[in-house]
Design a protein around this motif. Structure first.
Motif, PDB file in Angstrom:
ATOM      1  N   THR A  66      36.224  97.781  94.220  1.00 53.65           N
ATOM      2  CA  THR A  66      35.498  97.413  95.429  1.00 53.65           C
ATOM      3  C   THR A  66      35.697  98.475  96.503  1.00 53.65           C
ATOM      4  O   THR A  66      36.681  99.207  96.498  1.00 53.65           O
ATOM      5  CB  THR A  66      35.974  96.063  95.998  1.00 53.65           C
ATOM      6  OG1 THR A  66      37.331  96.183  96.391  1.00 53.65           O
ATOM      7  CG2 THR A  66      35.813  94.938  94.995  1.00 53.65           C
ATOM      8  N   SER A  67      34.746  98.552  97.388  1.00 50.33           N
ATOM      9  CA  SER A  67      34.892  99.395  98.573  1.00 50.33           C
ATOM     10  C   SER A  67      34.098  98.769  99.698  1.00 50.33           C
ATOM     11  O   SER A  67      33.149  98.024  99.470  1.00 50.33           O
ATOM     12  CB  SER A  67      34.434 100.830  98.306  1.00 50.33           C
ATOM     13  OG  SER A  67      33.074 100.854  97.960  1.00 50.33           O
ATOM     14  N   THR A  68      34.514  99.048 100.903  1.00 52.22           N
ATOM     15  CA  THR A  68      33.834  98.534 102.084  1.00 52.22           C
ATOM     16  C   THR A  68      33.478  99.720 102.966  1.00 52.22           C
ATOM     17  O   THR A  68      34.331 100.541 103.283  1.00 52.22           O
ATOM     18  CB  THR A  68      34.732  97.544 102.845  1.00 52.22           C
ATOM     19  OG1 THR A  68      35.070  96.475 101.968  1.00 52.22           O
ATOM     20  CG2 THR A  68      34.001  96.983 104.054  1.00 52.22           C
ATOM     21  N   LEU A  69      32.215  99.819 103.322  1.00 46.88           N
ATOM     22  CA  LEU A  69      31.703 100.894 104.165  1.00 46.88           C
ATOM     23  C   LEU A  69      31.090 100.272 105.401  1.00 46.88           C
ATOM     24  O   LEU A  69      30.569  99.155 105.349  1.00 46.88           O
ATOM     25  CB  LEU A  69      30.629 101.689 103.423  1.00 46.88           C
ATOM     26  CG  LEU A  69      31.010 102.240 102.056  1.00 46.88           C
ATOM     27  CD1 LEU A  69      29.773 102.758 101.338  1.00 46.88           C
ATOM     28  CD2 LEU A  69      32.031 103.331 102.196  1.00 46.88           C
ATOM     29  N   VAL A  78      26.074  98.020 110.275  1.00 48.19           N
ATOM     30  CA  VAL A  78      25.867  97.448 108.947  1.00 48.19           C
ATOM     31  C   VAL A  78      27.104  97.678 108.094  1.00 48.19           C
ATOM     32  O   VAL A  78      27.333  98.784 107.617  1.00 48.19           O
ATOM     33  CB  VAL A  78      24.641  98.076 108.244  1.00 48.19           C
ATOM     34  CG1 VAL A  78      24.451  97.473 106.859  1.00 48.19           C
ATOM     35  CG2 VAL A  78      23.393  97.927 109.069  1.00 48.19           C
ATOM     36  N   PRO A  79      27.953  96.661 107.927  1.00 48.37           N
ATOM     37  CA  PRO A  79      29.033  96.780 106.955  1.00 48.37           C
ATOM     38  C   PRO A  79      28.496  96.445 105.560  1.00 48.37           C
ATOM     39  O   PRO A  79      27.669  95.543 105.400  1.00 48.37           O
ATOM     40  CB  PRO A  79      30.063  95.750 107.415  1.00 48.37           C
ATOM     41  CG  PRO A  79      29.328  94.810 108.295  1.00 48.37           C
ATOM     42  CD  PRO A  79      28.087  95.488 108.777  1.00 48.37           C
ATOM     43  N   LEU A  80      28.974  97.188 104.552  1.00 47.87           N
ATOM     44  CA  LEU A  80      28.575  96.964 103.164  1.00 47.87           C
ATOM     45  C   LEU A  80      29.828  96.800 102.322  1.00 47.87           C
ATOM     46  O   LEU A  80      30.792  97.548 102.481  1.00 47.87           O
ATOM     47  CB  LEU A  80      27.780  98.155 102.622  1.00 47.87           C
ATOM     48  CG  LEU A  80      26.471  98.507 103.308  1.00 47.87           C
ATOM     49  CD1 LEU A  80      25.897  99.790 102.703  1.00 47.87           C
ATOM     50  CD2 LEU A  80      25.474  97.365 103.194  1.00 47.87           C
ATOM     51  N   ARG A  91      27.307  95.430  92.788  1.00 49.69           N
ATOM     52  CA  ARG A  91      26.722  94.433  93.676  1.00 49.69           C
ATOM     53  C   ARG A  91      27.020  94.919  95.084  1.00 49.69           C
ATOM     54  O   ARG A  91      28.155  95.279  95.394  1.00 49.69           O
ATOM     55  CB  ARG A  91      27.310  93.056  93.458  1.00 49.69           C
ATOM     56  CG  ARG A  91      26.771  92.033  94.460  1.00 49.69           C
ATOM     57  CD  ARG A  91      27.393  90.659  94.262  1.00 49.69           C
ATOM     58  NE  ARG A  91      27.082  89.795  95.380  1.00 49.69           N
ATOM     59  CZ  ARG A  91      26.024  88.997  95.454  1.00 49.69           C
ATOM     60  NH1 ARG A  91      25.169  88.951  94.461  1.00 49.69           N
ATOM     61  NH2 ARG A  91      25.826  88.234  96.520  1.00 49.69           N
ATOM     62  N   ILE A  92      25.995  94.948  95.915  1.00 47.70           N
ATOM     63  CA  ILE A  92      26.164  95.360  97.307  1.00 47.70           C
ATOM     64  C   ILE A  92      25.859  94.165  98.190  1.00 47.70           C
ATOM     65  O   ILE A  92      24.752  93.620  98.152  1.00 47.70           O
ATOM     66  CB  ILE A  92      25.244  96.540  97.665  1.00 47.70           C
ATOM     67  CG1 ILE A  92      25.594  97.755  96.800  1.00 47.70           C
ATOM     68  CG2 ILE A  92      25.357  96.877  99.153  1.00 47.70           C
ATOM     69  CD1 ILE A  92      24.695  98.952  97.019  1.00 47.70           C
ATOM     70  N   ASP A  93      26.860  93.729  98.946  1.00 44.30           N
ATOM     71  CA  ASP A  93      26.688  92.679  99.944  1.00 44.30           C
ATOM     72  C   ASP A  93      26.727  93.347 101.301  1.00 44.30           C
ATOM     73  O   ASP A  93      27.609  94.174 101.571  1.00 44.30           O
ATOM     74  CB  ASP A  93      27.826  91.657  99.850  1.00 44.30           C
ATOM     75  CG  ASP A  93      27.725  90.828  98.583  1.00 44.30           C
ATOM     76  OD1 ASP A  93      26.887  89.918  98.559  1.00 44.30           O
ATOM     77  OD2 ASP A  93      28.479  91.122  97.635  1.00 44.30           O
ATOM     78  N   GLY A  94      25.781  93.000 102.150  1.00 42.34           N
ATOM     79  CA  GLY A  94      25.732  93.613 103.469  1.00 42.34           C
ATOM     80  C   GLY A  94      25.420  92.610 104.555  1.00 42.34           C
ATOM     81  O   GLY A  94      24.943  91.499 104.283  1.00 42.34           O
ATOM     82  N   TRP A  95      25.701  93.022 105.759  1.00 41.06           N
ATOM     83  CA  TRP A  95      25.417  92.216 106.948  1.00 41.06           C
ATOM     84  C   TRP A  95      24.916  93.162 108.015  1.00 41.06           C
ATOM     85  O   TRP A  95      25.439  94.269 108.176  1.00 41.06           O
ATOM     86  CB  TRP A  95      26.680  91.520 107.444  1.00 41.06           C
ATOM     87  CG  TRP A  95      27.250  90.586 106.448  1.00 41.06           C
ATOM     88  CD1 TRP A  95      27.035  89.242 106.367  1.00 41.06           C
ATOM     89  CD2 TRP A  95      28.122  90.911 105.360  1.00 41.06           C
ATOM     90  NE1 TRP A  95      27.719  88.720 105.298  1.00 41.06           N
ATOM     91  CE2 TRP A  95      28.403  89.728 104.663  1.00 41.06           C
ATOM     92  CE3 TRP A  95      28.700  92.095 104.904  1.00 41.06           C
ATOM     93  CZ2 TRP A  95      29.216  89.688 103.544  1.00 41.06           C
ATOM     94  CZ3 TRP A  95      29.507  92.064 103.790  1.00 41.06           C
ATOM     95  CH2 TRP A  95      29.760  90.869 103.116  1.00 41.06           C
ATOM     96  N   VAL A  96      23.927  92.747 108.765  1.00 45.47           N
ATOM     97  CA  VAL A  96      23.414  93.560 109.865  1.00 45.47           C
ATOM     98  C   VAL A  96      23.528  92.743 111.141  1.00 45.47           C
ATOM     99  O   VAL A  96      23.262  91.540 111.140  1.00 45.47           O
ATOM    100  CB  VAL A  96      21.961  94.030 109.604  1.00 45.47           C
ATOM    101  CG1 VAL A  96      21.019  92.869 109.368  1.00 45.47           C
ATOM    102  CG2 VAL A  96      21.458  94.910 110.729  1.00 45.47           C
ATOM    103  N   ASP A  97      23.961  93.386 112.223  1.00 46.21           N
ATOM    104  CA  ASP A  97      24.164  92.655 113.473  1.00 46.21           C
ATOM    105  C   ASP A  97      22.923  92.615 114.351  1.00 46.21           C
ATOM    106  O   ASP A  97      22.969  92.157 115.482  1.00 46.21           O
ATOM    107  CB  ASP A  97      25.348  93.239 114.250  1.00 46.21           C
ATOM    108  CG  ASP A  97      25.100  94.655 114.740  1.00 46.21           C
ATOM    109  OD1 ASP A  97      24.057  95.244 114.409  1.00 46.21           O
ATOM    110  OD2 ASP A  97      25.982  95.182 115.455  1.00 46.21           O
ATOM    111  N   ALA A  98      21.805  93.083 113.849  1.00 46.55           N
ATOM    112  CA  ALA A  98      20.523  93.005 114.562  1.00 46.55           C
ATOM    113  C   ALA A  98      19.599  92.069 113.785  1.00 46.55           C
ATOM    114  O   ALA A  98      19.867  91.728 112.639  1.00 46.55           O
ATOM    115  CB  ALA A  98      19.898  94.394 114.672  1.00 46.55           C
ATOM    116  N   ALA A  99      18.523  91.660 114.419  1.00 47.63           N
ATOM    117  CA  ALA A  99      17.554  90.788 113.748  1.00 47.63           C
ATOM    118  C   ALA A  99      16.786  91.610 112.712  1.00 47.63           C
ATOM    119  O   ALA A  99      15.879  92.374 113.049  1.00 47.63           O
ATOM    120  CB  ALA A  99      16.600  90.180 114.768  1.00 47.63           C
TER     121      ALA A  99
END
Length: 155
Positions: A66-69, A78-80, A91-99
């Motif tokens: 695993t790695s976190t970017l 955007v953290p991934l 598998r890439i899980d991501g989150w974005v802090d904008a709409a």
């Protein structure tokens, strides 16, 4: 006839250039300033800070699965989280802090999209190893729509 037209056009353009250089010359350094302005605009559009997330994730810098970017351009972050699956894909899980309006994963000429979920979460399964980029369309202040893209990173 075409050659004569071309020669006449070339002579007319040469005359116009000479006239403008005499009557309204370009400011000194204009070309250099324009090249610099275009380069800065490109950097601004392309720039996104890439950092490995410190703290509890520091151990993923090794040969782990695993790695976190985290990517940010100052307005959008955007953290991934990249995980190697049992079949060797990622598998890439991501989150974005904008709409987020749209999220796309790009590897070479191959591009695929996914719908961002609640709280800006998105995921891609079955990602092959290789250079990868994430492109997002986000809605900003006043419903302004803009593009955000990460630099390429290896998965």
């Amino acid at each position: 006839m075409e050659h004569e037209d071309f020669a006449a056009d070339a002579a007319m353009f040469a005359h116009l250039r000479a006239m403008w250089r005499e009557h309204d010359p370009e400011p000194a350094g204009l070309v250099d300033r324009m090249v610099a302005a275009v380069a800065v605009e490109d950097l601004t559009r392309e720039y996104a800070l890439l950092t490995m997330v410190e703290g509890e994730y520091a151990e993923v810098r090794g040969e782990g699965d695993t790695s976190t970017l985290q990517f940010s351009d100052g307005e959008t972050s955007v953290p991934l989280h990249v995980t190697v699956t049992e079949d060797g894909d990622r598998r890439i899980d991501g989150w974005v802090d904008a709409a987020a309006v749209a999220v796309r994963l790009v590897q070479g000429d191959h591009e695929r999209g996914t719908e961002p979920g609640e709280h800006g979460r998105f995921a891609f399964d079955g990602v092959r190893a290789g250079l990868t980029r994430v492109r997002l369309t986000v809605r900003g202040v006043g419903d302004e729509v803009r593009e955000f893209q990460t630099p390429q990173f290896e998965v």
